[in-house]
Design an enzyme around this catalytic site. Structure first.
Site, PDB file in Angstrom:
ATOM      1  N   ASN A 259       0.966  -1.195  -0.232  1.00 64.97           N
ATOM      2  CA  ASN A 259       0.012   0.034  -0.159  1.00 64.97           C
ATOM      3  C   ASN A 259       0.532   1.634  -0.228  1.00 64.97           C
ATOM      4  O   ASN A 259       1.734   1.646   1.162  1.00 64.97           O
ATOM      5  CB  ASN A 259      -0.958   0.127   1.509  1.00 64.97           C
ATOM      6  CG  ASN A 259      -1.653   1.386   1.616  1.00 64.97           C
ATOM      7  OD1 ASN A 259      -1.429   2.068   0.326  1.00 64.97           O
ATOM      8  ND2 ASN A 259      -2.851   1.150   2.284  1.00 64.97           N
TER       9      ASN A 259
ATOM     10  N   ASN B  85       2.091   4.634 -11.410  1.00 60.69           N
ATOM     11  CA  ASN B  85       0.607   4.544 -11.686  1.00 60.69           C
ATOM     12  C   ASN B  85      -0.405   4.092 -10.858  1.00 60.69           C
ATOM     13  O   ASN B  85      -1.377   3.767 -10.739  1.00 60.69           O
ATOM     14  CB  ASN B  85       0.598   3.541 -13.250  1.00 60.69           C
ATOM     15  CG  ASN B  85      -1.140   3.297 -13.937  1.00 60.69           C
ATOM     16  OD1 ASN B  85      -1.106   3.613 -13.764  1.00 60.69           O
ATOM     17  ND2 ASN B  85      -1.286   1.578 -12.694  1.00 60.69           N
TER      18      ASN B  85
ATOM     19  N   TYR C  52      -8.336  14.377  -5.621  1.00 53.72           N
ATOM     20  CA  TYR C  52      -7.536  13.831  -7.069  1.00 53.72           C
ATOM     21  C   TYR C  52      -7.006  14.580  -7.508  1.00 53.72           C
ATOM     22  O   TYR C  52      -6.048  14.224  -8.097  1.00 53.72           O
ATOM     23  CB  TYR C  52      -8.859  12.615  -7.200  1.00 53.72           C
ATOM     24  CG  TYR C  52      -8.172  12.214  -8.656  1.00 53.72           C
ATOM     25  CD1 TYR C  52      -7.187  11.403  -8.820  1.00 53.72           C
ATOM     26  CD2 TYR C  52      -8.453  12.477 -10.095  1.00 53.72           C
ATOM     27  CE1 TYR C  52      -6.512   9.984  -9.631  1.00 53.72           C
ATOM     28  CE2 TYR C  52      -7.868  11.813 -11.375  1.00 53.72           C
ATOM     29  CZ  TYR C  52      -7.533  11.232 -11.040  1.00 53.72           C
ATOM     30  OH  TYR C  52      -7.192   9.875 -12.853  1.00 53.72           O
TER      31      TYR C  52
ATOM     32  N   SER D 184      -3.500  15.896  -6.631  1.00 54.18           N
ATOM     33  CA  SER D 184      -2.455  14.979  -6.560  1.00 54.18           C
ATOM     34  C   SER D 184      -1.931  15.023  -8.237  1.00 54.18           C
ATOM     35  O   SER D 184       0.021  14.541  -8.579  1.00 54.18           O
ATOM     36  CB  SER D 184      -2.848  13.694  -5.672  1.00 54.18           C
ATOM     37  OG  SER D 184      -4.163  13.279  -7.278  1.00 54.18           O
ATOM     38  N   LYS D 185      -2.976  14.196  -9.505  1.00 53.40           N
ATOM     39  CA  LYS D 185      -2.132  14.532 -10.350  1.00 53.40           C
ATOM     40  C   LYS D 185      -1.693  15.652 -11.767  1.00 53.40           C
ATOM     41  O   LYS D 185      -1.103  15.895 -11.861  1.00 53.40           O
ATOM     42  CB  LYS D 185      -3.789  13.949 -10.505  1.00 53.40           C
ATOM     43  CG  LYS D 185      -4.466  13.014 -11.108  1.00 53.40           C
ATOM     44  CD  LYS D 185      -2.805  11.766 -10.820  1.00 53.40           C
ATOM     45  CE  LYS D 185      -3.446  10.311 -10.988  1.00 53.40           C
ATOM     46  NZ  LYS D 185      -2.623   9.223 -11.043  1.00 53.40           N
TER      47      LYS D 185
END
Length: 157
Positions: free
Chosen positions: A54, A81, A146, A149-150
């Site tokens: 994790n 990824n 999200y 983070s991207k």
């Protein structure tokens, strides 16, 4: 030569495993779900080595680092990824959700890249591929963590 693929059991990860299978001697399929990793190995072939981790968990990142140091593979590819997302209104994001998404999607890429770079530099060979998303460019409704983070992944790259 070895490829290390984080998030290897997801749709994009599986495609990388298949695409690199003939090019490398082993593929470390890094992910949280050992059952899915074993299925991937059975479906694709014996070069796939399940590595349960994790990547939001510091101790799992340390274990991956120790495995690399112990086995000293010649790393040809690192595919960053690993990714998770949660649909949440901005005001509903809890600290633990924010930290898990940022740790999984961005911090893991940073730490995994730092770990493999000395190996790649020593061997004068290697390629790091970071997977981002259109949401890192334009932002996504109900996916602020999200998207952040991207966007960070784009900046890291």
């Amino acid at each position: 030569m070895t490829a290390i693929i984080t998030g290897a059991t997801g749709d994009i990860g599986k495609e990388f495993v298949q695409a690199l299978y003939e090019e490398v001697d082993s593929i470390w399929a890094v992910g949280r779900n050992e059952g899915k990793q074993l299925e991937l190995k059975q479906k694709i072939g014996k070069k796939v080595i399940p590595v349960r981790a994790n990547l939001a968990d510091e101790s799992d990142l340390k274990s991956l680092s120790e495995k690399i140091e112990t086995e000293k593979p010649q790393i040809r590819y690192l595919i960053n990824n690993a990714g998770i997302a949660k649909l949440q209104m901005f005001n509903d994001i809890k600290d633990e959700d924010w930290n898990e998404i940022i740790s999984t999607n961005l911090n893991s890429a940073f730490y995994c890249s730092q770990e493999v770079l000395p190996n790649m530099i020593h061997n004068k060979n290697g390629c790091i591929i970071n997977i981002s998303s259109i949401w890192g460019i334009v932002g996504a409704s109900c996916e602020v963590a999200y998207s952040v983070s991207k966007a960070g992944m784009i900046g890291l790259t």
